[in-house]
Design an enzyme around this catalytic site. Structure first.
Site, PDB file in Angstrom:
ATOM      1  N   ASP A 259       0.818  -1.209   0.000  1.00 25.86           N
ATOM      2  CA  ASP A 259       0.000   0.000   0.000  1.00 25.86           C
ATOM      3  C   ASP A 259       0.857   1.267   0.000  1.00 25.86           C
ATOM      4  O   ASP A 259       0.479   2.286  -0.583  1.00 25.86           O
ATOM      5  CB  ASP A 259      -0.933  -0.001   1.213  1.00 25.86           C
ATOM      6  N   GLY A 260       2.020   1.205   0.655  1.00 24.21           N
ATOM      7  CA  GLY A 260       2.900   2.364   0.662  1.00 24.21           C
ATOM      8  C   GLY A 260       3.372   2.730  -0.731  1.00 24.21           C
ATOM      9  O   GLY A 260       3.469   3.913  -1.087  1.00 24.21           O
TER      10      GLY A 260
ATOM     11  N   GLU B 182      -4.271  10.408   4.368  1.00 30.12           N
ATOM     12  CA  GLU B 182      -4.533  11.330   5.462  1.00 30.12           C
ATOM     13  C   GLU B 182      -3.532  12.472   5.532  1.00 30.12           C
ATOM     14  O   GLU B 182      -2.418  12.388   5.004  1.00 30.12           O
ATOM     15  CB  GLU B 182      -4.528  10.608   6.816  1.00 30.12           C
TER      16      GLU B 182
ATOM     17  N   TYR C  22      -3.902   4.756   9.452  1.00 28.60           N
ATOM     18  CA  TYR C  22      -3.502   5.347  10.735  1.00 28.60           C
ATOM     19  C   TYR C  22      -4.714   5.708  11.586  1.00 28.60           C
ATOM     20  O   TYR C  22      -4.737   5.492  12.799  1.00 28.60           O
ATOM     21  CB  TYR C  22      -2.629   6.568  10.452  1.00 28.60           C
ATOM     22  N   SER C  23      -5.732   6.257  10.955  1.00 22.14           N
ATOM     23  CA  SER C  23      -6.946   6.637  11.690  1.00 22.14           C
ATOM     24  C   SER C  23      -7.565   5.435  12.387  1.00 22.14           C
ATOM     25  O   SER C  23      -7.997   5.525  13.544  1.00 22.14           O
ATOM     26  CB  SER C  23      -7.952   7.291  10.739  1.00 22.14           C
ATOM     27  N   LEU C  24      -7.621   4.299  11.698  1.00 21.68           N
ATOM     28  CA  LEU C  24      -8.195   3.091  12.285  1.00 21.68           C
ATOM     29  C   LEU C  24      -7.402   2.647  13.511  1.00 21.68           C
ATOM     30  O   LEU C  24      -7.981   2.272  14.532  1.00 21.68           O
ATOM     31  CB  LEU C  24      -8.220   1.972  11.241  1.00 21.68           C
ATOM     32  N   SER C  25      -6.073   2.739  13.439  1.00 21.64           N
ATOM     33  CA  SER C  25      -5.243   2.312  14.573  1.00 21.64           C
ATOM     34  C   SER C  25      -5.404   3.233  15.776  1.00 21.64           C
ATOM     35  O   SER C  25      -5.078   2.844  16.900  1.00 21.64           O
ATOM     36  CB  SER C  25      -3.774   2.262  14.155  1.00 21.64           C
TER      37      SER C  25
END
Length: 291
Positions: free
Chosen positions: A73-74, A147, A189-192
């Site tokens: 994904d990166g 994000e 990141y938001s999910l984590s």
């Protein structure tokens, strides 16, 4: 068809998959181009047989039909930056791990190329988030697929991020940082940090605090037509901001505002793929971990 290949890393054991990809593209009569970064990776792996052209000018991307992102994904996030506002459709070939965005497995390379050649696919338009500031940041590359993040620098004490929606005061977040995520970035990141999952076609942003001091502060979903601005305070003079994996240092005098970018990222969606299937597979939904 003109197809470009882009990657940031290439392990020697994946080189046979790259050779298969080249062979499949040549069978379909494709013109193959590679980015300068991927050209260096191929040469480092001892390539002496693969035939291609190297993309050396940004304007060369305007004539491409597709770009294949080779990695995780990166790498796909970096591919979005490489394409910029040309809106070239991107297909993610997953040689990484999780793969919420890079969804084509290496055992489906030939099948994927056939779908591209026959037009048997759909294009998902993914919202990008754009950053506006009173100074030049990120060398002018001020958009992201996942994000925008404000974060404390190094191991300093928490910061305060005063946040406004369309000029109206929302909240002052005492936290390690603050994330503004697109629907695509809601699985990152938001999910984590406790943010909600949002389907890719939702017209929203998610504002998620990072380790907030007040435990009653929760993520909030706002319209992607909103303009979100910030004022930052802290004990130090410098703070960190990021757009996906790119980051830079700013001072409290830097004015920051985010909104929806004028152009989308176009991701290729092959048959039999659905976002819900990916969620179940990647997050192990429905599995009884006791068995």
């Amino acid at each position: 068809m003109k197809i470009a290949l882009h990657g940031l890393a290439l392990r020697p054991d994946y080189f046979p998959h790259i050779e298969l990809l080249f062979a499949s593209l040549h069978r379909q009569g494709c013109e193959i181009y590679v980015t300068e970064v991927f050209d260096r990776l191929l040469k480092m792996n001892g390539n002496k047989t693969l035939s291609y052209w190297v993309l050396e000018d940004k304007e060369d991307f305007a004539s491409l039909d597709f770009l294949i992102s080779i990695g995780g994904d990166g790498t796909l996030l970096d591919s979005v930056s490489v394409i910029g506002n040309h809106e070239t459709p991107i297909l993610g070939l997953n040689t990484g791990r999780l793969g919420f965005l890079a969804t084509v497995a290496t055992d489906r390379i030939e099948e994927a190329v056939q779908h591209l050649a026959s037009g048997n696919f759909q294009i998902e338009k993914r919202t990008l988030i754009a950053l506006e500031s009173n100074r030049r940041l990120f060398n002018g590359l001020t958009f992201a697929l996942n994000e925008f993040t404000i974060h404390k620098r190094d191991t300093s004490s928490m910061i305060t991020v005063h946040t406004f929606i369309d000029g109206k005061y929302l909240n002052s977040y005492w936290a390690d940082g603050l994330i503004v995520s697109t629907p695509t970035g809601s699985t990152g990141y938001s999910l984590s940090c406790g943010g909600p999952l949002i389907t890719p076609d939702a017209k929203n942003f998610v504002i998620t605090p990072v380790s907030p001091h007040n435990l009653n502060v929760r993520p909030i979903i706002v319209s992607d037509e909103s303009e979100i601005s910030f004022e930052i305070e802290g004990r130090t003079e410098k703070f960190m901001i990021s757009l996906d994996s790119r980051s830079c240092s700013i001072s409290s005098e830097t004015q920051l505002k985010v909104r929806k970018e004028k152009f989308p990222a176009n991701l290729v969606k092959l048959p039999e793929y659905h976002f819900f299937d990916t969620l179940r597979q990647k997050l192990n939904w429905g599995l009884d971990m006791r068995n």
